[in-house]
Each structure stands twice: as C-alpha cells, then as structure tokens.
Design a protein around this motif. Structure first.
Motif, PDB file in Angstrom:
ATOM      1  N   LYS A 236       0.842  -1.185   0.000  1.00 32.49           N
ATOM      2  CA  LYS A 236       0.000   0.000   0.000  1.00 32.49           C
ATOM      3  C   LYS A 236       0.883   1.242   0.000  1.00 32.49           C
ATOM      4  O   LYS A 236       1.875   1.326   0.732  1.00 32.49           O
ATOM      5  CB  LYS A 236      -0.905  -0.029   1.232  1.00 32.49           C
ATOM      6  CG  LYS A 236      -1.815   1.169   1.377  1.00 32.49           C
ATOM      7  CD  LYS A 236      -2.835   0.940   2.488  1.00 32.49           C
ATOM      8  CE  LYS A 236      -2.162   0.642   3.817  1.00 32.49           C
ATOM      9  NZ  LYS A 236      -3.131   0.468   4.913  1.00 32.49           N
ATOM     10  N   VAL A 237       0.510   2.243  -0.805  1.00 28.35           N
ATOM     11  CA  VAL A 237       1.280   3.483  -0.914  1.00 28.35           C
ATOM     12  C   VAL A 237       0.566   4.589  -0.138  1.00 28.35           C
ATOM     13  O   VAL A 237      -0.617   4.854  -0.376  1.00 28.35           O
ATOM     14  CB  VAL A 237       1.457   3.900  -2.386  1.00 28.35           C
ATOM     15  CG1 VAL A 237       2.223   5.224  -2.469  1.00 28.35           C
ATOM     16  CG2 VAL A 237       2.180   2.814  -3.169  1.00 28.35           C
ATOM     17  N   LEU A 238       1.276   5.224   0.789  1.00 29.27           N
ATOM     18  CA  LEU A 238       0.713   6.301   1.605  1.00 29.27           C
ATOM     19  C   LEU A 238       1.273   7.645   1.122  1.00 29.27           C
ATOM     20  O   LEU A 238       2.465   7.916   1.292  1.00 29.27           O
ATOM     21  CB  LEU A 238       1.054   6.109   3.081  1.00 29.27           C
ATOM     22  CG  LEU A 238       0.634   4.779   3.720  1.00 29.27           C
ATOM     23  CD1 LEU A 238       0.972   4.791   5.209  1.00 29.27           C
ATOM     24  CD2 LEU A 238      -0.852   4.511   3.509  1.00 29.27           C
ATOM     25  N   PRO A 239       0.439   8.503   0.540  1.00 27.16           N
ATOM     26  CA  PRO A 239       0.915   9.839   0.154  1.00 27.16           C
ATOM     27  C   PRO A 239       1.172  10.678   1.408  1.00 27.16           C
ATOM     28  O   PRO A 239       0.323  10.784   2.290  1.00 27.16           O
ATOM     29  CB  PRO A 239      -0.244  10.414  -0.662  1.00 27.16           C
ATOM     30  CG  PRO A 239      -1.152   9.267  -0.955  1.00 27.16           C
ATOM     31  CD  PRO A 239      -0.964   8.289   0.155  1.00 27.16           C
ATOM     32  N   LEU A 240       2.339  11.285   1.481  1.00 30.41           N
ATOM     33  CA  LEU A 240       2.739  12.063   2.651  1.00 30.41           C
ATOM     34  C   LEU A 240       3.163  13.456   2.211  1.00 30.41           C
ATOM     35  O   LEU A 240       4.163  13.619   1.502  1.00 30.41           O
ATOM     36  CB  LEU A 240       3.882  11.366   3.388  1.00 30.41           C
ATOM     37  CG  LEU A 240       4.466  12.080   4.605  1.00 30.41           C
ATOM     38  CD1 LEU A 240       3.399  12.300   5.677  1.00 30.41           C
ATOM     39  CD2 LEU A 240       5.646  11.303   5.179  1.00 30.41           C
ATOM     40  N   LEU A 241       2.381  14.463   2.618  1.00 24.47           N
ATOM     41  CA  LEU A 241       2.702  15.866   2.356  1.00 24.47           C
ATOM     42  C   LEU A 241       3.544  16.377   3.523  1.00 24.47           C
ATOM     43  O   LEU A 241       3.099  16.376   4.671  1.00 24.47           O
ATOM     44  CB  LEU A 241       1.418  16.676   2.218  1.00 24.47           C
ATOM     45  CG  LEU A 241       1.554  18.199   2.094  1.00 24.47           C
ATOM     46  CD1 LEU A 241       2.272  18.579   0.800  1.00 24.47           C
ATOM     47  CD2 LEU A 241       0.187  18.868   2.170  1.00 24.47           C
TER      48      LEU A 241
ATOM     49  N   PRO B  42      -6.201  12.446  -3.751  1.00 28.32           N
ATOM     50  CA  PRO B  42      -7.392  13.022  -3.113  1.00 28.32           C
ATOM     51  C   PRO B  42      -7.384  12.902  -1.599  1.00 28.32           C
ATOM     52  O   PRO B  42      -8.047  13.666  -0.905  1.00 28.32           O
ATOM     53  CB  PRO B  42      -8.538  12.206  -3.722  1.00 28.32           C
ATOM     54  CG  PRO B  42      -7.909  10.913  -4.132  1.00 28.32           C
ATOM     55  CD  PRO B  42      -6.515  11.256  -4.540  1.00 28.32           C
ATOM     56  N   GLN B  43      -6.617  11.936  -1.064  1.00 26.89           N
ATOM     57  CA  GLN B  43      -6.464  11.781   0.385  1.00 26.89           C
ATOM     58  C   GLN B  43      -4.982  11.565   0.684  1.00 26.89           C
ATOM     59  O   GLN B  43      -4.276  10.897  -0.070  1.00 26.89           O
ATOM     60  CB  GLN B  43      -7.292  10.625   0.919  1.00 26.89           C
ATOM     61  CG  GLN B  43      -8.798  10.879   0.860  1.00 26.89           C
ATOM     62  CD  GLN B  43      -9.567   9.759   1.527  1.00 26.89           C
ATOM     63  OE1 GLN B  43      -9.411   8.589   1.185  1.00 26.89           O
ATOM     64  NE2 GLN B  43     -10.414  10.110   2.485  1.00 26.89           N
ATOM     65  N   PHE B  44      -4.538  12.101   1.837  1.00 23.95           N
ATOM     66  CA  PHE B  44      -3.114  12.053   2.107  1.00 23.95           C
ATOM     67  C   PHE B  44      -2.865  12.306   3.597  1.00 23.95           C
ATOM     68  O   PHE B  44      -3.739  12.757   4.331  1.00 23.95           O
ATOM     69  CB  PHE B  44      -2.368  13.107   1.278  1.00 23.95           C
ATOM     70  CG  PHE B  44      -3.010  14.469   1.311  1.00 23.95           C
ATOM     71  CD1 PHE B  44      -2.671  15.411   2.275  1.00 23.95           C
ATOM     72  CD2 PHE B  44      -3.965  14.814   0.373  1.00 23.95           C
ATOM     73  CE1 PHE B  44      -3.271  16.656   2.312  1.00 23.95           C
ATOM     74  CE2 PHE B  44      -4.571  16.069   0.393  1.00 23.95           C
ATOM     75  CZ  PHE B  44      -4.226  16.991   1.362  1.00 23.95           C
ATOM     76  N   TYR B  45      -1.648  11.991   4.016  1.00 24.20           N
ATOM     77  CA  TYR B  45      -1.174  12.289   5.362  1.00 24.20           C
ATOM     78  C   TYR B  45      -0.329  13.561   5.311  1.00 24.20           C
ATOM     79  O   TYR B  45       0.184  13.939   4.253  1.00 24.20           O
ATOM     80  CB  TYR B  45      -0.341  11.134   5.912  1.00 24.20           C
ATOM     81  CG  TYR B  45      -1.125   9.869   6.154  1.00 24.20           C
ATOM     82  CD1 TYR B  45      -1.690   9.598   7.394  1.00 24.20           C
ATOM     83  CD2 TYR B  45      -1.321   8.943   5.125  1.00 24.20           C
ATOM     84  CE1 TYR B  45      -2.420   8.437   7.624  1.00 24.20           C
ATOM     85  CE2 TYR B  45      -2.051   7.783   5.331  1.00 24.20           C
ATOM     86  CZ  TYR B  45      -2.594   7.550   6.584  1.00 24.20           C
ATOM     87  OH  TYR B  45      -3.331   6.399   6.796  1.00 24.20           O
ATOM     88  N   ILE B  46      -0.169  14.209   6.467  1.00 25.93           N
ATOM     89  CA  ILE B  46       0.625  15.431   6.550  1.00 25.93           C
ATOM     90  C   ILE B  46       1.614  15.315   7.704  1.00 25.93           C
ATOM     91  O   ILE B  46       1.254  14.883   8.797  1.00 25.93           O
ATOM     92  CB  ILE B  46      -0.259  16.682   6.782  1.00 25.93           C
ATOM     93  CG1 ILE B  46      -1.253  16.880   5.635  1.00 25.93           C
ATOM     94  CG2 ILE B  46       0.605  17.933   6.941  1.00 25.93           C
ATOM     95  CD1 ILE B  46      -2.213  18.038   5.866  1.00 25.93           C
ATOM     96  N   HIS B  47       2.844  15.699   7.444  1.00 23.67           N
ATOM     97  CA  HIS B  47       3.808  15.974   8.512  1.00 23.67           C
ATOM     98  C   HIS B  47       4.219  17.430   8.376  1.00 23.67           C
ATOM     99  O   HIS B  47       4.524  17.895   7.264  1.00 23.67           O
ATOM    100  CB  HIS B  47       5.047  15.097   8.430  1.00 23.67           C
ATOM    101  CG  HIS B  47       6.155  15.619   9.308  1.00 23.67           C
ATOM    102  ND1 HIS B  47       6.176  15.422  10.666  1.00 23.67           N
ATOM    103  CD2 HIS B  47       7.225  16.400   9.026  1.00 23.67           C
ATOM    104  CE1 HIS B  47       7.231  16.039  11.188  1.00 23.67           C
ATOM    105  NE2 HIS B  47       7.891  16.632  10.209  1.00 23.67           N
ATOM    106  N   ALA B  48       4.252  18.158   9.491  1.00 26.18           N
ATOM    107  CA  ALA B  48       4.564  19.580   9.420  1.00 26.18           C
ATOM    108  C   ALA B  48       5.106  20.069  10.751  1.00 26.18           C
ATOM    109  O   ALA B  48       4.863  19.472  11.800  1.00 26.18           O
ATOM    110  CB  ALA B  48       3.316  20.386   9.036  1.00 26.18           C
ATOM    111  N   GLY B  49       5.826  21.191  10.695  1.00 20.41           N
ATOM    112  CA  GLY B  49       6.337  21.814  11.903  1.00 20.41           C
ATOM    113  C   GLY B  49       6.459  23.311  11.724  1.00 20.41           C
ATOM    114  O   GLY B  49       6.571  23.813  10.596  1.00 20.41           O
TER     115      GLY B  49
END
Length: 316
Positions: free
Chosen positions: A204-209, A279-286
């Motif tokens: 499974k591929v998880l899109p990560l912004l 259309p759906q994705f995960y986010i990592h941010a700081g």
C-alpha cells in the motif's frame, strides 16, 4: 464509579463569552486521552488503585460518542480560492525542475561577501547573547567564499526528483457585453520534491505531504526522505513523499498581494495534492508548516488521513 465520575468531569461544557458552546476542543481533548490511555492508566493506578484497561478504553469511547451526539461538529466553512500570482498563466502541467548554481551567481555571492563592511568587534565573553558573535560569523563567511563546494551540493540536491506546477491559475469567464470571453487567472508556481519509495512487493502506498517551517526550506527533509525511501519488512506500506516549498520560500513563487495567511497556503497545498492525483493524504509539518497543515486538516477533513507535527505552534 470513581473512574466514571472522572470521565463525567471531562464532559463539562465550556461556554464562550457570547454564550456559544465550544465542543471541538473538548472532543479533541478526549480523543487525545483515548490515544494516550496506557500512560493515563498509570496515573489512575496511582490515584485509584488498579484500573481495568479494557473498561477504561470502553468508558472513554462512550464519552466520545456522547460528546459527538450532544455537540455535533459543524462542517468546515467553504473558503474562497483566490489567485495570488502577478502574471497570467494557464498551465496545469507538471514541469521537471533542476537546481542550478550558475558561475555568475557564485561569483556575485563571493564578491559581495569579500567586499562586505568590516564586522563590529564583539563584546567580551558575551557569546551570542547580544546577537551573532562576529568571530563566529566570520568563520561561516570564509567557508561560503572559499570552502563550500557548490557543484557537489548541486549534484546532490538534484538526486531528489523535483518539479514545478502552477496552482490556482484557471481560466475564468469575462462578461463584456455583448461578447463573452475568457482570460487566465494568476496562479503561483509551486516547487516540490516528489520522492517515491521503491515498491517491488506492491505494498500500500501512503501519500505524505511534508511542510517545512521558517526560516528553512523543503530541503531540510532530504535526510528524512532518504530514511523513508527504505522498504521495511515490518510494514505493509511504503511512502510517496510530496515536499513542497511554501509560497515565497525556496524555489516557489511569492505573491505580491497582501493577505496570504497560513490557511490560504493550506488551500494551495491541498490543490497541489489534487494536481498530483492524491485526493487523500497524510501530513507531517512543523513550525509555520504546522499552521498550514492544521488549516488543511480543519478545512478539508475528508482529504487528510492523519496529521503529525514535530513542532506544535499556534499562529495568530
């Protein structure tokens, strides 16, 4: 009963000054409690004696359902998506980008550093308390002029696949009686790194912004990208990382219009992900990026599968 009483205390309704009920922070707090229940079990154990973990989870889940029933969440507001650019563009293509440090740029930088004004003598035994220590700064200036290998850095940065695309530049209809005409709106060119982990086993591929902070750039994530590119036997997924420069940072175009807030950057980031077919994705941010990521999660909850931050910070 004592545990139930403690949970009921969590359900106290917070009132605003204008009499409106605030439920979202409360629900978020309770969800955090659920996620952190192993640690809280230790706390409850020290206060109330042995706690049944299953009963603890069940009670908290029931409390969350009660909150949702009593205070249903309001849908996020619909926000406008204005254009921020200065030049008319209607280009939805995704264009490859290459970092290039020209000889002219390097010569100009070295000339300006060599011909700078003399630095002010620093205060004795003050370190960096009253600003950057002149002796410390001089060391870095000498490195930039004589020691930094621009060619090697350029080659390394280009080992990460990069692109640029114009966001929020669309054709709009102009009404000029009696003729209808179209004109392109003004979007911004957004630069991003797009790294896909090898996936020979079709996981499974998880899109990560991944959203950077201030005063850094998207390239702060390159070492993390390298780690996340490695396939792990204990995971049934791999990452596809989209690492943009926020507008005005790095190689992304800046706006010359006033009013661009984090939530408007968030709209641009959401539209970037849609442009890339995510259309759906995960986010990592700081840092600043966390304010942008928060906005994406609040305004477009149906798009965001999860939000992680290493630097929680509230702006505004």
């Amino acid at each position: 009963m004592r545990l139930t009483a403690c949970l009921l205390l969590c359900l106290v309704v917070v009132k605003c000054d204008d009499g409106q009920t605030v439920s979202s922070p409360l629900a978020g707090f309770l969800q955090t409690v659920v996620d952190a229940f192993p640690v809280l079990c230790d706390v409850f154990f020290s206060v109330f004696g042995e706690v049944n973990e299953i009963a603890f989870q069940t009670a908290l889940s029931a409390a969350l359902r009660l909150v949702d029933l009593a205070f249903p969440a309001k849908p996020p507001p619909r926000v406008p998506e204005p254009w921020w650019g200065d030049q008319a563009k209607h280009d939805t293509s995704i264009r490859r980008f290459t970092v290039h440090f020209s000889d002219e740029m390097i010569a100009d930088l070295r000339y300006r550093i060599h011909n700078r004004r003399n630095l002010t003598q620093p205060l004795h035994n003050a370190g960096n308390t009253y600003g950057t220590h002149a002796g410390y700064l001089a060391h870095f200036l000498d490195y930039w002029t004589d020691g930094y290998d621009f060619g090697a850095r350029e080659e390394w940065l280009n080992s990460f696949p990069q692109s640029i695309t114009n966001i929020q530049g669309n054709v709009i209809l102009l009404i000029s009686s009696p003729i209808l005409s179209t004109a392109p709106t003004l979007g911004l060119d957004i630069h991003f790194i797009h790294a896909k982990a090898p996936n020979p086993h079709r996981k499974k591929v998880l899109p990560l912004l991944m959203l950077h902070g201030f005063p850094v750039t998207a390239f702060e994530f390159v070492y993390v990208i390298q780690d996340l590119m490695e396939e792990r036997d204990d995971c049934d997924f791999v990452f596809e990382m989209i690492v943009p420069h926020l507008p005005g940072y790095g190689y992304s175009e800046a706006t010359y219009k006033i009013g661009m807030a984090p939530y408007q950057m968030g709209i641009i980031m959401k539209n970037l992900m849609l442009r890339l077919g995510k259309p759906q994705f995960y986010i990592h941010a700081g840092d600043v990026g966390q304010a942008v990521g928060d906005a994406v999660a609040v305004l477009f909850p149906e798009r965001v599968l999860g939000l992680h931050t290493n630097f929680p910070f509230r702006y505004g």
